[in-house]
Write a protein that holds these residues in place. Sequence first.
Motif, short mmCIF file in Angstrom:
data_model
loop_
_atom_site.label_atom_id
_atom_site.label_comp_id
_atom_site.label_asym_id
_atom_site.label_seq_id
_atom_site.Cartn_x
_atom_site.Cartn_y
_atom_site.Cartn_z
N GLY A 141 0.81 -1.22 0.00
CA GLY A 141 0.00 0.00 0.00
C GLY A 141 0.84 1.27 0.00
N ILE A 142 2.16 1.12 -0.17
CA ILE A 142 3.08 2.26 -0.17
C ILE A 142 3.39 2.63 -1.61
CG2 ILE A 142 5.41 3.02 0.42
CD1 ILE A 142 5.27 1.12 2.82
N TYR A 143 3.30 3.94 -1.91
CA TYR A 143 3.65 4.42 -3.25
C TYR A 143 5.17 4.47 -3.39
CZ TYR A 143 -1.18 6.04 -3.55
OH TYR A 143 -2.53 6.11 -3.58
N CYS A 144 5.68 3.86 -4.44
CA CYS A 144 7.11 3.95 -4.74
C CYS A 144 7.36 5.26 -5.49
CB CYS A 144 7.56 2.74 -5.55
SG CYS A 144 7.11 2.77 -7.30
N PRO A 145 8.61 5.65 -5.72
CA PRO A 145 8.86 6.90 -6.45
C PRO A 145 8.35 6.88 -7.88
CG PRO A 145 10.94 5.90 -5.75
CD PRO A 145 9.84 5.02 -5.25
N GLY A 146 8.14 5.69 -8.45
CA GLY A 146 7.68 5.59 -9.83
C GLY A 146 6.17 5.46 -9.98
N CYS A 147 5.45 5.25 -8.88
CA CYS A 147 4.00 5.09 -8.96
C CYS A 147 3.37 6.32 -9.61
CB CYS A 147 3.39 4.85 -7.59
SG CYS A 147 3.55 3.17 -7.00
N GLY A 148 2.56 6.09 -10.61
CA GLY A 148 1.93 7.17 -11.36
C GLY A 148 2.75 7.63 -12.54
N GLY A 149 3.94 7.04 -12.73
CA GLY A 149 4.82 7.46 -13.82
C GLY A 149 4.24 7.21 -15.20
N LEU A 150 3.58 6.06 -15.39
CA LEU A 150 2.98 5.78 -16.70
C LEU A 150 1.83 6.74 -16.98
CD1 LEU A 150 2.94 1.88 -16.91
CD2 LEU A 150 4.21 3.47 -18.34
N ARG A 151 1.01 6.98 -15.97
CA ARG A 151 -0.09 7.93 -16.17
C ARG A 151 0.45 9.33 -16.42
NH1 ARG A 151 -3.35 6.57 -11.01
NH2 ARG A 151 -1.37 5.64 -10.48
N SER A 152 1.57 9.64 -15.78
CA SER A 152 2.23 10.92 -16.01
C SER A 152 2.75 11.01 -17.44
CB SER A 152 3.38 11.09 -15.01
OG SER A 152 4.09 12.27 -15.25
N ALA A 153 3.36 9.94 -17.93
CA ALA A 153 3.85 9.93 -19.31
C ALA A 153 2.70 10.05 -20.29
CB ALA A 153 4.64 8.65 -19.57
N TYR A 154 1.58 9.39 -19.99
CA TYR A 154 0.40 9.47 -20.84
C TYR A 154 -0.10 10.92 -20.90
CZ TYR A 154 -4.37 8.59 -22.48
OH TYR A 154 -5.55 8.60 -23.18
N ALA A 155 -0.14 11.59 -19.75
CA ALA A 155 -0.59 12.98 -19.71
C ALA A 155 0.38 13.90 -20.46
CB ALA A 155 -0.75 13.44 -18.26
N VAL A 156 1.69 13.67 -20.32
CA VAL A 156 2.68 14.48 -21.05
C VAL A 156 2.50 14.27 -22.55
CG1 VAL A 156 5.14 14.71 -21.56
CG2 VAL A 156 4.38 14.63 -19.19
N ALA A 157 2.32 13.02 -22.96
CA ALA A 157 2.15 12.72 -24.38
C ALA A 157 0.90 13.38 -24.96
CB ALA A 157 2.08 11.21 -24.60
N HIS A 158 -0.08 13.64 -24.11
CA HIS A 158 -1.31 14.29 -24.56
C HIS A 158 -1.32 15.79 -24.23
CE1 HIS A 158 -3.53 10.80 -26.01
NE2 HIS A 158 -2.79 10.13 -25.14
N GLY A 159 -0.18 16.32 -23.77
CA GLY A 159 -0.04 17.75 -23.54
C GLY A 159 -0.69 18.27 -22.27
N ASP A 160 -1.04 17.41 -21.33
CA ASP A 160 -1.69 17.83 -20.09
C ASP A 160 -0.66 17.82 -18.95
OD1 ASP A 160 -3.38 18.43 -18.02
OD2 ASP A 160 -4.77 16.75 -18.38
N LEU A 161 0.13 18.90 -18.88
CA LEU A 161 1.19 18.95 -17.88
C LEU A 161 0.66 19.03 -16.45
CD1 LEU A 161 3.88 21.19 -19.60
CD2 LEU A 161 3.84 18.72 -19.33
N GLY A 162 -0.49 19.65 -16.25
CA GLY A 162 -1.08 19.72 -14.92
C GLY A 162 -1.39 18.33 -14.38
N ALA A 163 -2.03 17.53 -15.20
CA ALA A 163 -2.34 16.15 -14.79
C ALA A 163 -1.05 15.35 -14.62
CB ALA A 163 -3.24 15.48 -15.82
N ALA A 164 -0.08 15.59 -15.48
CA ALA A 164 1.19 14.87 -15.38
C ALA A 164 1.85 15.13 -14.03
CB ALA A 164 2.12 15.27 -16.52
N PHE A 165 1.90 16.39 -13.61
CA PHE A 165 2.47 16.72 -12.30
C PHE A 165 1.66 16.09 -11.18
CE2 PHE A 165 4.91 20.13 -14.36
CZ PHE A 165 6.12 19.98 -13.70
#
Length: 139
Positions: free
Chosen positions: A52-76
């Motif tokens: 149940g602990i978030y690692c430093p990479g948790c959310g990284g794929l969703r962040s990359a998806y948001a960056v690829a779609h130009g949504d930097l706010g969601a990526a952050f």
Amino acid sequence: MRPKTTAATRAAPLATPLAVLGGVAAAFAYVATVDPNTPGHYPVCPLLHYTGIYCPGCGGLRSAYAVAHGDLGAAFGFNALAVAGYAAFAVFWVVWFSRTVRGRPFTVGLKPAYVWGVAAVVIAFTIVRNLPFGAALAP
């Protein structure tokens, strides 16, 4: 007498940085087309699944998806550290490529203090995102 240079011999040093860029672009293109927000496409983080602990990479794929779609706010929002890593990679790659084009050597001479500093930031990010007051950093 100088050896004869051809276009192939001038372009050969560029193969490695261009191959790395191609690999990263392909990875981002794949993540852009296969939404990580939809369950079943990517494996679950084992640390999150079992503890149940978030690692430093948790959310990284969703962040990359948001960056690829130009949504930097969601990526952050998904993983600010990953976005900083994407930016750092971009700067690193541009410097690498420009030095290679100019025929100058490129070395990464990181002092131990920089490595320890990055490690401290990653550890602090991981700890804070798992505490109640750091919930804004959780994916």
